[in-house]
Motif scaffolding. Sequence first.
Motif, mmCIF file in Angstrom:
data_model
loop_
_atom_site.group_PDB
_atom_site.id
_atom_site.type_symbol
_atom_site.label_atom_id
_atom_site.label_comp_id
_atom_site.label_asym_id
_atom_site.label_seq_id
_atom_site.Cartn_x
_atom_site.Cartn_y
_atom_site.Cartn_z
ATOM 1 N N ASP A 1 0.857 -1.180 0.000
ATOM 2 C CA ASP A 1 0.000 0.000 0.000
ATOM 3 C C ASP A 1 0.897 1.236 0.000
ATOM 4 O O ASP A 1 2.128 1.127 -0.052
ATOM 5 C CB ASP A 1 -0.967 -0.007 1.188
ATOM 6 C CG ASP A 1 -0.267 -0.095 2.539
ATOM 7 O OD1 ASP A 1 0.969 0.112 2.607
ATOM 8 O OD2 ASP A 1 -0.953 -0.370 3.542
ATOM 9 N N ARG B 1 -7.630 -1.553 -0.599
ATOM 10 C CA ARG B 1 -7.353 -0.122 -0.436
ATOM 11 C C ARG B 1 -7.632 0.630 -1.735
ATOM 12 O O ARG B 1 -8.121 1.764 -1.720
ATOM 13 C CB ARG B 1 -5.895 0.099 -0.019
ATOM 14 C CG ARG B 1 -5.550 -0.307 1.404
ATOM 15 C CD ARG B 1 -6.010 0.695 2.451
ATOM 16 N NE ARG B 1 -5.469 2.018 2.257
ATOM 17 C CZ ARG B 1 -4.281 2.431 2.707
ATOM 18 N NH1 ARG B 1 -3.497 1.585 3.363
ATOM 19 N NH2 ARG B 1 -3.872 3.668 2.512
ATOM 20 N N ASP C 1 -2.406 -4.116 -2.141
ATOM 21 C CA ASP C 1 -3.622 -4.220 -1.329
ATOM 22 C C ASP C 1 -4.777 -3.673 -2.167
ATOM 23 O O ASP C 1 -5.056 -2.472 -2.175
ATOM 24 C CB ASP C 1 -3.456 -3.425 -0.031
ATOM 25 C CG ASP C 1 -4.604 -3.652 0.939
ATOM 26 O OD1 ASP C 1 -5.703 -4.039 0.488
ATOM 27 O OD2 ASP C 1 -4.409 -3.431 2.144
#
Length: 256
Positions: free
Chosen positions: A24, A64, A61
């Motif tokens: 991320d 996200r 990710d």
Amino acid sequence: MTEVEVVGGVAVVRLAHGKVNALDTELCRAIERTMRELDGREGVRSVVVTGAGRAFSAGVDLRRVVDGGAAYVAEFLPALSGAFRAVFDLGKPVVAAVNGHAIAGGCVLAAACDHRIMATGTGVVGVPELRVGVPFPETALEIMRFTLGPVRARQTIFDGTNHDPEAALALGLVDELCAPDALLDRAVAVAEELATAFPADTFRYTKAQVRREVHERLDGLTESELGALWTAAATDGRIQAFLDRTIGSGGSRNQG
């Protein structure tokens, strides 16, 4: 998010972020900071990159990305490319100790290293970005071309399959295999060998030479369309559909 331990002149960098070291914005920025700092640190002659826990990195990710939409994509993609480049550009020898899954962005991160050693066992490595429904960032594409060559990179990217250690070795995604309990020791030994076999300034200069064309292309790059395509994937349901499929079959929520 990154843990650094110096063993002799080798800096061992562990990615330590959640269960599978998902990429991320925060982890990518931590990777870039760590690698840039180690590149200039006196007493560090080489670097080993590995993952804490059961994975090297299972990729972006994706949750996200879906949750954050355009605003998150706008800050994440430059951070992702910054992490890749910080590893790829580092002027000291860099060895990947692939201790488990290295998928999508995790695979690219390993490919950015000078030498890749993968643990035998159940871990897989590959670049399934197209199956997720997102295009390759140009930095990732250049690194895969550099590591695999244009033909093998094209085949690997369009196939989008994750490979077990033996298949990964045959494809050139990794350079050697090692028993899990000996992996880190072997990676440190290779990093030390690369650091001591050649004068540091000669290695740095030569590494820059063989990457020069890649650096020139990346330095002049603009990727405005890339962000729009990732945003579309985040909002039109394709990433969510991939997450639903992989979670439903026991897969990771990452792999972007």
